[in-house]
Design an enzyme around this catalytic site. Structure first.
Site, PDB file in Angstrom:
ATOM      1  N   ASP A 143      54.554  33.096  34.296  1.00 42.32           N
ATOM      2  CA  ASP A 143      55.962  33.237  33.882  1.00 42.32           C
ATOM      3  C   ASP A 143      56.081  34.030  32.826  1.00 42.32           C
ATOM      4  O   ASP A 143      55.208  34.391  31.950  1.00 42.32           O
ATOM      5  CB  ASP A 143      56.833  31.851  33.800  1.00 42.32           C
ATOM      6  CG  ASP A 143      58.192  31.951  33.386  1.00 42.32           C
ATOM      7  OD1 ASP A 143      58.936  33.044  34.147  1.00 42.32           O
ATOM      8  OD2 ASP A 143      58.942  30.973  32.756  1.00 42.32           O
ATOM      9  N   SER A 144      57.414  34.457  32.533  1.00 46.39           N
ATOM     10  CA  SER A 144      57.569  35.164  31.211  1.00 46.39           C
ATOM     11  C   SER A 144      57.353  34.211  30.075  1.00 46.39           C
ATOM     12  O   SER A 144      56.994  34.973  29.081  1.00 46.39           O
ATOM     13  CB  SER A 144      59.195  35.587  31.216  1.00 46.39           C
ATOM     14  OG  SER A 144      59.940  34.533  30.943  1.00 46.39           O
ATOM     15  N   CYS A 193      58.508  32.350  38.492  1.00 54.00           N
ATOM     16  CA  CYS A 193      59.639  33.149  37.761  1.00 54.00           C
ATOM     17  C   CYS A 193      60.589  33.827  38.766  1.00 54.00           C
ATOM     18  O   CYS A 193      59.928  34.760  39.561  1.00 54.00           O
ATOM     19  CB  CYS A 193      59.054  34.344  36.774  1.00 54.00           C
ATOM     20  SG  CYS A 193      60.050  35.277  35.880  1.00 54.00           S
ATOM     21  N   GLU A 229      62.519  28.207  25.531  1.00 51.77           N
ATOM     22  CA  GLU A 229      61.233  28.813  24.844  1.00 51.77           C
ATOM     23  C   GLU A 229      61.010  28.202  23.390  1.00 51.77           C
ATOM     24  O   GLU A 229      59.958  28.205  22.864  1.00 51.77           O
ATOM     25  CB  GLU A 229      61.477  30.345  24.542  1.00 51.77           C
ATOM     26  CG  GLU A 229      61.255  31.207  25.889  1.00 51.77           C
ATOM     27  CD  GLU A 229      59.869  30.694  26.710  1.00 51.77           C
ATOM     28  OE1 GLU A 229      58.587  30.869  25.996  1.00 51.77           O
ATOM     29  OE2 GLU A 229      59.749  30.248  27.692  1.00 51.77           O
ATOM     30  N   CYS A 288      66.458  30.048  37.773  1.00 50.57           N
ATOM     31  CA  CYS A 288      65.538  30.218  36.424  1.00 50.57           C
ATOM     32  C   CYS A 288      64.708  29.178  36.451  1.00 50.57           C
ATOM     33  O   CYS A 288      65.431  28.278  36.255  1.00 50.57           O
ATOM     34  CB  CYS A 288      66.405  30.838  35.431  1.00 50.57           C
ATOM     35  SG  CYS A 288      65.521  30.897  33.955  1.00 50.57           S
ATOM     36  N   HIS A 320      63.116  28.339  33.592  1.00 49.10           N
ATOM     37  CA  HIS A 320      63.393  27.578  32.448  1.00 49.10           C
ATOM     38  C   HIS A 320      64.558  26.406  32.484  1.00 49.10           C
ATOM     39  O   HIS A 320      64.482  25.427  31.898  1.00 49.10           O
ATOM     40  CB  HIS A 320      63.997  28.439  31.380  1.00 49.10           C
ATOM     41  CG  HIS A 320      63.134  29.482  30.797  1.00 49.10           C
ATOM     42  ND1 HIS A 320      62.106  30.330  31.650  1.00 49.10           N
ATOM     43  CD2 HIS A 320      62.335  29.618  29.700  1.00 49.10           C
ATOM     44  CE1 HIS A 320      61.292  30.887  30.938  1.00 49.10           C
ATOM     45  NE2 HIS A 320      61.397  30.537  29.613  1.00 49.10           N
TER      46      HIS A 320
HETATM   47  N1  DGL Z   1      61.856  31.757  34.058  1.00 44.02           N
HETATM   48  C1  DGL Z   1      62.196  33.109  34.422  1.00 44.02           C
HETATM   49  C2  DGL Z   1      62.842  33.150  35.774  1.00 44.02           C
HETATM   50  O1  DGL Z   1      62.994  32.041  36.820  1.00 44.02           O
HETATM   51  C3  DGL Z   1      62.483  34.129  33.541  1.00 44.02           C
HETATM   52  C4  DGL Z   1      63.489  33.945  32.339  1.00 44.02           C
HETATM   53  C5  DGL Z   1      63.528  35.141  31.483  1.00 44.02           C
HETATM   54  O2  DGL Z   1      62.456  35.460  30.937  1.00 44.02           O
HETATM   55  O3  DGL Z   1      64.366  35.654  31.133  1.00 44.02           O
HETATM   56  O4  DGL Z   1      63.875  33.823  36.134  1.00 44.02           O
END
Ligand code: DGL
Length: 281
Positions: free
Chosen positions: A12-13, A75, A153, A185, A187
């Site tokens: 993931d990011s 992600c 984060e 997302c 997160h």
């Molecule tokens: N967790 C990610 C997603 O599912 C990316 C969040 C990000 O880095 O902007 O989209």
């Protein structure tokens, strides 16, 4: 040739995709999991597709060099930008994820669905395709929430600021009439208790993590690649940013679900390190 004892590669990011790791761990406790958090480049949400594709290829190559038997794109943003490229370039099974518009459209009783996701996901052709295929006459209200990515984060998944920011996003969706909220997302599931509290018990919250884990299990079963063990698999994490803070945030995000937590620095530019993970039977 992949074997059932090889690990599963996930990226993931940043550390948000650990929500997907948790879903996989619940369903496949014996699997060894490798996770790359591209924290130095997070958030992906506002970045150009070409940049995300480039990072996805680098991280996938790293995980392949670690003998991953499958790749999970934990992600939504990277899926929108890079899933097809990854599938074209890698022989590994690639499990990717997208906001659960189909499920939400089936679940809503008042025909209004809210989707929380990144700017990149919401602006993508893939998301437009999802709406065209599955929304039907359901109104889909979208809301980018990059501030929630930054909170997660930093490991700030409770506390006054998190509550205030979550309430602002959820209230917007509720005022638009949504009775179903998609966490688009990876997160956001870390903030689920706050989202549920802000939304109230009449609103359904949909997270795609468990569905991704089920899809992964089905794919591995099909390929006879499920690890045949009753033992507990390990989790190894690499980050492209500072190791100490990644360790502290990971501990907060995954709580007691995993035992010893191994967090290391991703070798420069995601290049393959000298020694792959040892296979364990
Ligand atoms: N967790 C990610 C997603 O599912 C990316 C969040 C990000 O880095 O902007 O989209």
């Amino acid at each position: 040739m992949a074997t059932a004892f090889d690990p599963i590669g996930i990226f993931d990011s940043g550390l948000g995709g650990l929500s997907v790791v948790q879903a996989i761990r619940s369903l496949l406790p014996a699997e060894n999991l490798l996770y790359v958090a591209d924290t130095a480049h997070a958030p992906y949400g506002g970045r150009p597709g070409a940049f995300i594709r480039d990072r996805a290829l680098t991280l996938a190559s790293f995980l392949q060099a670690q003998e991953a038997k499958a790749l999970v794109v934990a992600c939504n943003t990277a899926t929108a930008a890079a899933a097809e490229t990854l599938r074209a370039r890698f022989a590994l099974p690639v499990i990717a994820m997208e906001p659960a518009v189909k499920l939400a459209a089936a679940a809503t009783r008042c025909n209004v669905v809210g989707v929380l996701a990144t700017e990149g996901t919401l602006a993508s052709a893939r998301f437009a395709g999802l709406l065209a295929r599955f929304a039907g006459d359901v109104r889909v209200v979208t809301r980018p929430a990059p501030d929630l990515v930054r909170l997660v984060e930093r490991g700030e998944i409770d506390g006054a600021e998190a509550i205030r920011r979550v309430e602002a996003h959820v209230n917007y969706l509720l005022h638009q009439g949504s009775d179903t909220i998609v966490l688009g997302c990876t997160h956001y599931p870390h903030l689920r208790p706050l989202i549920e509290r802000a939304a109230g018990s009449d609103v359904a919250i949909i997270d795609t993590g468990p569905a991704v884990a089920r899809q992964l299990r089905a794919r591995l079963a099909e390929l006879a690649l499920l690890r045949p063990s009753s033992g507990r698999g390990m989790l190894r994490i690499w980050t492209s940013a500072a190791v100490e803070s990644a360790r502290a945030v990971s501990r907060r995000l995954i709580r007691a679900q995993h035992g010893a937590l191994v967090v290391e620095a991703l070798p420069a530019h995601g290049a393959a390190p000298p020694s792959p993970v040892r296979r364990q039977s």
